[in-house]
Design a protein around this motif. Structure first.
Motif, mmCIF file in Angstrom:
data_model
loop_
_atom_site.group_PDB
_atom_site.id
_atom_site.type_symbol
_atom_site.label_atom_id
_atom_site.label_comp_id
_atom_site.label_asym_id
_atom_site.label_seq_id
_atom_site.Cartn_x
_atom_site.Cartn_y
_atom_site.Cartn_z
ATOM 1 N N SER A 118 84.881 -12.335 63.347
ATOM 2 C CA SER A 118 83.741 -13.056 63.912
ATOM 3 C C SER A 118 82.421 -12.500 63.392
ATOM 4 N N LEU A 119 81.461 -13.397 63.274
ATOM 5 C CA LEU A 119 80.129 -13.067 62.790
ATOM 6 C C LEU A 119 79.119 -13.285 63.913
ATOM 7 N N VAL A 120 78.080 -12.472 63.947
ATOM 8 C CA VAL A 120 77.014 -12.627 64.933
ATOM 9 C C VAL A 120 75.819 -13.265 64.240
ATOM 10 N N ALA A 121 75.466 -14.474 64.663
ATOM 11 C CA ALA A 121 74.314 -15.154 64.075
ATOM 12 C C ALA A 121 73.023 -14.441 64.492
ATOM 13 N N PRO A 122 72.052 -14.327 63.591
ATOM 14 C CA PRO A 122 70.804 -13.615 63.894
ATOM 15 C C PRO A 122 69.828 -14.484 64.685
ATOM 16 N N ILE B 69 81.592 -17.725 65.208
ATOM 17 C CA ILE B 69 80.207 -17.277 65.072
ATOM 18 C C ILE B 69 79.631 -17.136 66.472
ATOM 19 N N ARG B 70 79.178 -15.925 66.788
ATOM 20 C CA ARG B 70 78.708 -15.637 68.138
ATOM 21 C C ARG B 70 77.218 -15.922 68.261
ATOM 22 N N ILE B 71 76.869 -16.538 69.402
ATOM 23 C CA ILE B 71 75.475 -16.796 69.735
ATOM 24 C C ILE B 71 75.219 -16.381 71.180
ATOM 25 N N ASP C 68 84.250 -7.042 62.756
ATOM 26 C CA ASP C 68 83.343 -8.132 63.123
ATOM 27 C C ASP C 68 81.937 -7.677 62.763
ATOM 28 N N TYR C 69 81.042 -8.628 62.491
ATOM 29 C CA TYR C 69 79.891 -8.315 61.664
ATOM 30 C C TYR C 69 78.623 -9.030 62.123
ATOM 31 N N PHE C 70 77.525 -8.252 62.296
ATOM 32 C CA PHE C 70 76.217 -8.797 62.667
ATOM 33 C C PHE C 70 75.437 -9.097 61.391
ATOM 34 N N LEU C 71 74.992 -10.333 61.255
ATOM 35 C CA LEU C 71 74.355 -10.782 60.022
ATOM 36 C C LEU C 71 72.857 -10.504 60.056
ATOM 37 N N TRP D 168 78.126 -3.805 64.513
ATOM 38 C CA TRP D 168 76.769 -3.801 65.066
ATOM 39 C C TRP D 168 76.424 -2.612 65.961
ATOM 40 N N PRO D 169 77.384 -1.834 66.474
ATOM 41 C CA PRO D 169 76.952 -0.617 67.174
ATOM 42 C C PRO D 169 76.124 0.325 66.297
ATOM 43 N N GLY D 170 76.233 0.163 64.987
ATOM 44 C CA GLY D 170 75.389 0.940 64.095
ATOM 45 C C GLY D 170 73.961 0.424 64.013
ATOM 46 N N LEU D 171 73.712 -0.768 64.617
ATOM 47 C CA LEU D 171 72.400 -1.401 64.537
ATOM 48 C C LEU D 171 71.737 -1.623 65.889
ATOM 49 N N VAL D 172 72.480 -2.148 66.850
ATOM 50 C CA VAL D 172 71.882 -2.592 68.114
ATOM 51 C C VAL D 172 71.384 -1.400 68.919
ATOM 52 N N GLY D 173 70.122 -1.467 69.315
ATOM 53 C CA GLY D 173 69.506 -0.366 70.036
ATOM 54 C C GLY D 173 69.013 0.745 69.137
#
Length: 342
Positions: free
Chosen positions: A85-89, A134-136, A52-55, A13-18
């Motif tokens: 681990s997965l990051v729930a949207p 799954i991270r929330i 680890d992966y942001f969905l 997710w550092p490729g996505l967040v922000g």
């Protein structure tokens, strides 16, 4: 000593967040590019073992078909990685909404958790994923609205998390709530503990500790009433405060991010005072990464932790795309495992 566990993961997710197409924002980095950057890292023959992966888009459409998700699983496995681990949207603007909101917002939050559980099952059946959570979070940016009625708002978050935890349990998954000063109701170590204890489902909902974010818990950013340190603290006072915080939250900790913090807060988009990740070798880094990790990783295997992950959230693209960045990060993670692994 050299250990084989926990497995060493890098976050995608550092490729996505922000990132994005807004004013002042850098463009997202594709999933394949993030995978390639991760795969290229090598320290004396040791490589990253998983991701680890942001969905969420543009890496993943959380509403993608089973076949589309299987293709992503093939791509990840083809790079030599497992998924952890997965990051729930759950955030507003993705498919979710505030866990503190009204019934319609709560339903959107729960829908995001259901989507994450569906994708987790596809990854599990594929074989690319054998562990992880799954991270929330509360998906309520900032603490202003929460402060209008802390008791009622925390109770609402607890209610949403209980329902989400039951969804996860019904799907054979565990949720981990990220401790971060920008999430309402989770913005201090004490408030986070109140939520975890309020839900009271430790087999289905635990805590995700991140070194950069939890460092700021000790200083009371966004919650001065729960600060454990005063300005001008000594090294001995810091570690005593850190131990108090980790002793309270470690029993709940089921997911762990290795990171560094330079003592500042850094907002992007609608984030409010979010802990700033910095490079592993940043001269302004406040943490002894290896020592701090040990406080969280005591008895980690008994809590079901099978991997640790580096979080470089909000790194500039130039830093993310520099190979040496990842070698230094991997080296820091190897030191953590050599000191505290099994």
């Amino acid at each position: 000593m050299s250990y084989s566990s926990p497995k060493l993961h890098n976050a995608m997710w550092p490729g996505l967040v922000g990132k994005g197409d807004g004013e002042g924002q850098e463009p997202p980095i594709s999933l394949e590019k993030m995978l390639d950057l991760t795969a290229a890292a090598n320290v004396n023959g040791q490589k990253f073992e998983g991701i680890d992966y942001f969905l969420f888009l543009p890496h993943t459409n959380p509403e993608a078909s089973d076949d589309e998700i299987k293709k992503i699983a093939d791509l990840i496995a083809g790079k030599g990685f497992s998924v952890g681990s997965l990051v729930a949207p759950v955030w507003p603007g993705t498919v979710g909404d505030s866990a503190m909101g009204d019934d319609a917002q709560q339903e959107k939050f729960l829908s995001a958790v259901k989507m994450a559980c569906r994708i987790a099952k596809i990854f599990n059946n594929h074989g690319v994923r054998k562990y992880g959570v799954i991270r929330i979070d509360s998906a309520e940016f900032g603490v202003g609205k929460w402060r209008e009625n802390p008791k009622a708002n925390t109770a609402r978050i607890v209610d949403t998390f209980k329902k989400a935890a039951q969804i996860a349990a019904d799907n054979g998954e565990r949720l981990a709530a990220e401790g971060e000063i920008c999430w309402a109701g989770m913005h201090s170590w004490k408030d986070m503990l109140d939520v975890l204890e309020g839900v009271g489902m430790p087999n289905a909902l635990g805590f995700q500790a991140d070194l950069a974010h939890t460092y700021l818990y000790t200083l009371g950013y966004n919650a001065p009433e729960h600060a454990l340190l005063k300005e001008g603290y000594s090294d001995a006072e810091f570690w005593a405060a850190y131990e108090k915080m980790t002793d309270a939250l470690r029993p709940w900790t089921i997911d762990f991010h290795v990171a560094q913090n330079d003592g500042t807060v850094h907002g992007a988009g609608s984030h409010d005072k979010t802990g700033k990740h910095c490079r592993a070798d940043d001269p302004n880094g406040k943490l002894d990464i290896t020592k701090a990790s040990g406080y969280w990783l005591k008895d980690a295997a008994a809590r079901g932790i099978k991997h640790i992950c580096w979080d470089g959230c909000m790194f500039p693209n130039a830093v993310l795309e520099t190979p040496d960045t990842w070698n230094k990060i991997l080296d820091a993670m190897i030191k953590v495992r050599d000191a505290h692994g099994w």
